[in-house]
Write an enzyme that holds these catalytic residues in place. Structure first.
Site, PDB file in Angstrom:
ATOM      1  N   TRP A 189       0.860  -1.178   0.000  1.00 20.27           N
ATOM      2  CA  TRP A 189       0.000   0.000   0.000  1.00 20.27           C
ATOM      3  C   TRP A 189       0.893   1.223   0.000  1.00 20.27           C
ATOM      4  CZ3 TRP A 189      -0.320   4.128   3.485  1.00 20.27           C
ATOM      5  CH2 TRP A 189      -1.250   5.114   3.085  1.00 20.27           C
ATOM      6  N   GLU A 230      -2.967  -2.959  -2.597  1.00 22.17           N
ATOM      7  CA  GLU A 230      -4.127  -2.399  -1.882  1.00 22.17           C
ATOM      8  C   GLU A 230      -4.542  -1.049  -2.441  1.00 22.17           C
ATOM      9  OE1 GLU A 230      -3.442  -1.977   2.325  1.00 22.17           O
ATOM     10  OE2 GLU A 230      -5.466  -1.218   2.721  1.00 22.17           O
ATOM     11  N   LYS A 232      -7.159   2.421  -2.746  1.00 19.19           N
ATOM     12  CA  LYS A 232      -7.808   3.362  -1.823  1.00 19.19           C
ATOM     13  C   LYS A 232      -8.488   4.466  -2.630  1.00 19.19           C
ATOM     14  CE  LYS A 232      -6.772   5.695   2.555  1.00 19.19           C
ATOM     15  NZ  LYS A 232      -5.791   5.873   3.635  1.00 19.19           N
ATOM     16  N   ASP A 263      -9.689  -3.114   1.303  1.00 14.45           N
ATOM     17  CA  ASP A 263      -9.795  -2.600   2.660  1.00 14.45           C
ATOM     18  C   ASP A 263     -11.207  -2.021   2.823  1.00 14.45           C
ATOM     19  OD1 ASP A 263      -9.769  -0.618   4.824  1.00 14.45           O
ATOM     20  OD2 ASP A 263      -7.607  -0.935   4.907  1.00 14.45           O
ATOM     21  N   HIS A 266     -11.793   1.773   2.469  1.00 12.96           N
ATOM     22  CA  HIS A 266     -11.143   2.473   1.358  1.00 12.96           C
ATOM     23  C   HIS A 266     -12.050   2.803   0.184  1.00 12.96           C
ATOM     24  CE1 HIS A 266      -6.655   1.558   2.336  1.00 12.96           C
ATOM     25  NE2 HIS A 266      -7.320   2.067   3.351  1.00 12.96           N
ATOM     26  N   HIS A 290      -8.620  -6.338   4.145  1.00 16.32           N
ATOM     27  CA  HIS A 290      -8.299  -5.573   5.342  1.00 16.32           C
ATOM     28  C   HIS A 290      -9.641  -5.227   5.959  1.00 16.32           C
ATOM     29  CE1 HIS A 290      -3.928  -3.959   4.819  1.00 16.32           C
ATOM     30  NE2 HIS A 290      -4.003  -5.262   4.993  1.00 16.32           N
ATOM     31  N   ASP A 298     -12.674   8.808   8.446  1.00 19.58           N
ATOM     32  CA  ASP A 298     -11.671   7.861   8.926  1.00 19.58           C
ATOM     33  C   ASP A 298     -11.978   6.470   8.388  1.00 19.58           C
ATOM     34  OD1 ASP A 298      -9.460   6.932  10.657  1.00 19.58           O
ATOM     35  OD2 ASP A 298     -11.077   5.760  11.524  1.00 19.58           O
ATOM     36  N   ASP A 300     -10.365   3.656   9.649  1.00 21.75           N
ATOM     37  CA  ASP A 300      -9.662   2.679  10.483  1.00 21.75           C
ATOM     38  C   ASP A 300     -10.176   2.551  11.905  1.00 21.75           C
ATOM     39  OD1 ASP A 300      -7.421   1.829   8.620  1.00 21.75           O
ATOM     40  OD2 ASP A 300      -7.261   3.996   8.534  1.00 21.75           O
ATOM     41  N   ASP A 330      -7.340  -4.286   9.914  1.00 19.47           N
ATOM     42  CA  ASP A 330      -6.600  -3.034   9.754  1.00 19.47           C
ATOM     43  C   ASP A 330      -7.362  -1.892  10.407  1.00 19.47           C
ATOM     44  OD1 ASP A 330      -4.902  -1.035   9.070  1.00 19.47           O
ATOM     45  OD2 ASP A 330      -5.327  -1.064   6.919  1.00 19.47           O
TER      46      ASP A 330
END
Ligand code: RNT
Ligand code: ZN
Length: 422
Positions: A189, A230, A232, A263, A266, A290, A298, A300, A330
């Site tokens: 990533w 990965e 995003k 993810d 993402h 992920h 955010d 995460d 993640d």
């Protein structure tokens, strides 16, 4: 505690009967859940700090907020915290490392010069704990990433540095996989992108494609190393343009037989990876997840038992994808006990998988085929109040870990005995 044990057993028996009525075998669901490894990300334990002591800010648009006391400052502390977390999660799992968690014995080793030996302590620890390890090159928290560009950087010298880092990390990943007899998923990533509207969207993507080709040039045994990329949608500081977007990496992964890493945080908030799994699995052999939880900007937050988490697990089970999908977590939260964050996220992932194994999927698919969408909806709703919590507690107890109402006490005790002394 005979009362406690009797309650767990009798609650399980009631649940077993209830699921039997739906044609679901709870014992089989438990067995299948126990077979799935979840890769626990080391970076939740120290706010992605790592052990380089370079003084660089994390950067890359990654921000960990919170000041909760007791974070791990040394590799041994981090491993102790991981051991604690793993002792509270049923099943046999994996740990996911980043390159900035290298142990160089106090010597400055540049990222492009990292070697497997710098991860020997991690390998020895994983071997003794019976854990698999996964790996990530670290394309952030570094002077050469301070302008938010790495593999797509216009400066060929900087690009070359990061290409060498990627190559070094694949060697490390392959060495880890060989040592532990389990393929090490090595996930790329990069933060590359622009805060504001780019004048040229094309060239950075061409540079990234060329850099990736160089990083991936050396072949390794897939039994030792599996490469993932990965994507995003945006990050802090890359709001207007991300070089490694979804379309970019989907195409790259298909053409080059890489794993695509999806993810959960993402994508646009109304897009969900649970709907993407069956789409990309038509074209890819394997993928990496992920599992995370996006909240507004955010991406995460700690994984909780959301609709989306349950949908991800259901998709993996319904599509029979579990042998082709690698599950990693993640998230990073420094505002709560970091060990508890791991435990909550990982237990939720495992619990969602168990709940998915408890679904009478064939029956639902049959109703759908028959066009009886009323019954499909009614049964899906009925399933939501089935006693999967009792099956979960039984599973935890049988696996030798605390049941749902018990694990927090153990973390609080650890906080008092260990974390508060740091
Ligand atoms: C960042 C990506 C990436 C990182 C870790 C630390 O947006 O999700 O996976 O979180 O590499
Ligand atoms: Zn991620």
């Amino acid at each position: 505690m005979p009362d406690r044990d009797a309650a767990i057993a009798s609650n399980y028996e009631l649940a077993q009967n209830a699921y039997q009525q739906l044609g679901v075998d709870t014992d089989e669901a438990l067995q299948r859940t126990a077979e799935i490894a979840i890769s626990l990300h080391c970076w939740q334990g120290d706010d992605i700090g790592g052990f380089e002591s370079s003084g660089s800010v994390i950067g890359g648009g990654l921000a960990v907020t919170g000041q909760y006391p007791g974070k791990a400052h040394t590799p041994d502390e981090l491993r102790a915290d991981l051991n604690k977390a793993l002792s509270l999660i049923p099943g046999r799992h994996r740990v996911n490392l980043h390159a900035n968690y290298a142990e160089t014995g106090g010597k400055k080793v540049e990222r492009n010069e990292l070697q497997p030996e710098h991860f020997q302590n991690w390998i020895d620890w994983a071997a003794s704990e019976g854990l698999g390890l996964d790996f990530n090159p670290t394309f952030f928290a570094h002077d050469k990433a301070s302008d938010g560009l790495t593999l797509a950087h216009p400066d060929s010298g900087i690009r070359q540095f990061w290409i060498e880092h990627g190559k070094a990390c694949r060697k490390i990943g392959a060495a880890i996989g060989a040592a532990l007899h389990s393929p090490c998923i090595t996930n790329v990533w990069i933060p590359d992108g622009y805060k504001d509207t780019p004048a040229d969207r094309k060239t950075p993507r061409e540079r990234l494609a060329n850099s990736l080709d160089e990083v991936f040039a050396e072949p390794f045994e897939p039994t030792h190393l599996l490469d993932a990329v990965e994507c995003k949608l945006f990050g802090l500081g890359s709001e207007s343009y991300v070089v490694g977007s979804h379309e970019f990496y989907l195409g790259y992964a298909i053409r080059n037989k890489k794993l695509l890493c999806l993810d959960a945080g993402h994508f646009h908030p109304t897009e969900v990876i649970s709907d993407k799994i069956s789409a990309v699995m038509c074209w890819l052999d394997e993928i990496l997840l992920h599992v995370s939880r996006g909240v507004r900007w955010d991406s995460d937050h700690v994984v909780t038992m959301t609709d989306e988490l349950q949908s991800i697990a259901l998709e993996l089970v319904r599509g029979n994808y579990l042998s082709r999908v690698h599950i990693g977590l993640d998230f990073f939260d420094a505002s709560i006990n970091r060990v508890a964050a791991w435990v909550i996220g990982a237990r939720n992932m495992a619990k969602a998988l168990l709940a998915a194994f408890l679904e009478p999927s064939q029956r639902l698919k049959q109703l759908e085929l028959e066009g009886d969408f009323t019954s499909r909806l009614a049964l899906m709703e009925q399933l939501k109040s089935m006693p999967h919590g009792a099956v979960w507690d039984y599973y935890c107890d049988q696996s030798g870990v605390p049941i749902e109402s018990e694990w927090l006490h153990s973390v609080k005790q650890y906080e008092q005995d260990v974390l508060s002394n740091r």
